[in-house]
Design an enzyme around this catalytic site. Sequence first.
Site: not given
Length: 167
Positions: A91, A97, A108, A125
Site C-alpha cells: 500500500r 487512492t 499511483r 489495486h
Amino acid sequence: MNQQTLVLIKPDGLVKSLTGNILARLSESKLELVAAKMVRVTEKLAKEHYKHMKDKPFFNELIKYIKGELHDRRKVMAIVYWGPDAIKKVRQLAGETNPEEAEVTSIRGSYGRITTKGIYENVLHASTNPEEAEREIKLWFEPDDIIVDFYPTEIKEISKLKKRAWA
Ligand code: GDP
Ligand code: MG
C-alpha cells in the site's frame, strides 16, 4: 509477521505498458511473488471484487474500468505478494487512492490520473487488510495457482462441474 496481499495491475497500467515499471517498483518491497496470471475480467468477477463499493456514485464506471471497457484492453494482471508486513508495504509503494493526492514518488502518484470524466485511473489495486486480502486472493486464484499454502485447503470431489476446456 508474514502476510499475503493481492495486487491487480489495472487496464490503464497495462495499456500504458507500465507492467514492468510497476513490478520493478513493487520489487523494492523485497516481498516474494507467489502467484501471477493474466485474467479476463467478467462482469461477475468485477462486481464481486468491488461489491463493497456498490452504493458509490461511480460504481458503474468502476466496473467498466476494471473490466477494461474504458481502455479497450479486457484484462488485468493479478499477483499475490507474500512476506513480512506485505499489506502495508505494498500500500505504501502504491500510494493514496486518489492519484492526484498520492505522493508523487508512489506508483499511483507517478502513473495515475483522474480522467476528465472523473474516473480515478490509479493503475493498480492493493488489498488493505488481512480479511480483504483473504477474500480477494480466494476470489482471483485457485489454491494450486499459489506456491505457498497460507490458507487451509481440502480435497473436494466436484461432479457436474462445467468449465471451458480445450476442444
Ligand atoms: P483503494 O483500496 O485505494 O483502491 O481504494 P477503494 O477501495 O476505496 O476504492 C476502490 C477503487 O475505486 C479505487 O482504486 C478507485 O479506482 C475507485 N475510487 C475510489 N474512490 C473513488 C472516488 O472518489 N472517485 C472515483 N471516480 N473513483 C474512486
Ligand atoms: Mg480498497
